[in-house]
Write a protein that holds these residues in place. Structure first.
Motif, PDB file in Angstrom:
ATOM      1  N   SER A 113       6.625 -41.769  36.337  1.00  0.00           N
ATOM      2  CA  SER A 113       6.613 -42.979  37.159  1.00  0.00           C
ATOM      3  C   SER A 113       5.176 -43.384  37.472  1.00  0.00           C
ATOM      4  N   ALA A 122       8.998 -47.009  35.655  1.00  0.00           N
ATOM      5  CA  ALA A 122       9.283 -45.846  34.812  1.00  0.00           C
ATOM      6  C   ALA A 122       8.590 -46.008  33.466  1.00  0.00           C
ATOM      7  N   HIS A 140      11.756 -45.223  38.323  1.00  0.00           N
ATOM      8  CA  HIS A 140      11.365 -43.825  38.138  1.00  0.00           C
ATOM      9  C   HIS A 140      12.076 -43.277  36.905  1.00  0.00           C
TER      10      HIS A 140
END
Length: 377
Positions: A113, A122, A140
């Motif tokens: 991330s 991400a 993420h």
């Protein structure tokens, strides 16, 4: 009650990359037989390896272990990877100021991330690439399988949404069970199973549960037992990792007493088990399980409510390891009074994490042949 301080660790070994030596005191002798329950690598040499850090202030942590000498994590708030003990930056796209690499697969594909003012993204990355690949919609990325599948999350309309990517495309959206909202997506194994957690609300009652998504993409997510779906607001369940056989490890957080307990769920996930705590510690976590050898790692600590009292008598956090049976074992500290944490473990008994040196700086470390140097405090 006052407790005896936990004696520390083995001597730190120099690496081929000439990282300065940091000396720790010898580890206590194991009581009973050595902790060699898991597969022992043929060239197993116990050591506590200190990895290089980026310039600047702040700590470093190993979050994932790849093939041979590849490790990934964070240093000084920036996403990095290591080859041996040498640290390498992951290139940041324009506008991003930091982040971390959360995981790496056996083929060297890294995921993690990035963050900037007011947003996160991400990404995936391979060593030597000129830029990261941003994953569509992702906030993420938590884990990556050896087949290249990636899991993580996004935020839409104020709610967390689970995602699975293949390359740079969304493969599926991870829907929680009926009545649940998603609170995390944390792990993916090579069989295609995914672990995370959720929370349910009914009338004035709420409860937390671990979740697992079967590899079959049309199958619904399954809540992991044990949870109490009626008026128990103090228990929270956090699955952290899943191995090839579907064993899930994580943490049971009982917030009423500020106690965390390492936890394991086994298929068909109708019960959970808690293998105990490290020595006299009153709290602890599981953060990772090895892909095939059933070795789990995490961090031992103490509850501010259960004790010891006064709280300052509690020793610092300490990395811990569990061979799958018997008691939890301590991993050596880098300095006698330095905290340590474990976040990753491989089939060849490498454990990645962080440990404070004599100057209280958190250093990225790898315990090699970890069960050979583990001990009962």
């Amino acid at each position: 009650m006052m407790r005896r301080p936990i004696r520390a660790a083995v001597a730190v070994v120099a690496t081929a990359f000439l990282i300065p030596l940091l000396t720790a005191s010898p580890a206590p002798a194991l009581s009973g037989r050595p902790a060699d329950g898991a597969r022992k690598p043929a060239d197993c040499r116990p050591a506590l390896q200190v990895l290089a850090s980026l310039p600047g202030s702040g700590g470093s942590q190993v979050k994932g272990l790849g093939p041979t000498a590849l490790a990934v994590g964070v240093s000084r708030g920036l996403p990095v990877y290591w080859t041996g003990a040498r640290v390498h930056r992951v290139p940041l796209p324009a506008g991003f100021t930091g982040g971390e690499v959360a995981a790496v697969n056996a083929k060297g594909l890294m995921v993690g991330s990035l963050h900037a003012a007011g947003r996160t993204a991400a990404f995936s990355f391979r060593a030597g690439a000129r830029a990261v690949t941003l994953l569509p919609e992702g906030a993420h990325a938590a884990d990556v399988s050896d087949q290249g599948l990636i899991v993580g999350d996004a935020v839409k309309g104020g709610s967390l949404v689970g995602l699975e990517w293949e390359g740079a495309r969304i493969l599926r959206r991870l829907v929680p069970p009926a009545g649940y909202s998603l609170t995390s997506v944390t792990a993916l194994n090579n069989a295609g199973q995914i672990a995370g957690s959720g929370e349910a609300v009914k009338d004035d009652e709420s409860w937390s549960a671990g979740l697992v998504w079967p590899a079959r993409r049309s199958a619904a997510a399954i809540p992991l037992q044990r949870f109490w779906p009626a008026g128990v607001p103090y228990d929270f369940w956090y699955p952290r990792d899943i191995d090839r056989a579907g064993r899930i490890v994580g943490t049971h957080d009982y917030t009423r007493l500020d106690t965390r307990t390492p936890t394991q769920w086994l298929p068909p996930y109708t019960t959970e088990s808690e293998p105990g705590l490290l020595g006299e510690r009153t709290s602890g976590t599981f953060e990772a399980i090895s892909p095939t050898t059933n070795v789990s790692v995490g961090t031992a600590s103490d509850s501010h409510m259960v004790g010891p009292f006064p709280p300052e008598t509690a020793p610092p956090e300490q990395a811990q390891i569990w061979p799958g049976t018997g008691p939890l074992l301590a991993l050596p500290r880098l300095s006698p009074e330095g905290a340590s944490q474990a976040y990753a473990v491989s089939d060849d008994q490498r454990v990645g994490g962080s440990a404070a040196d004599a100057r209280s700086t958190s250093r990225a470390v790898i315990w090699t042949c970890a069960l050979r140097q583990a001990y009962r405090p």
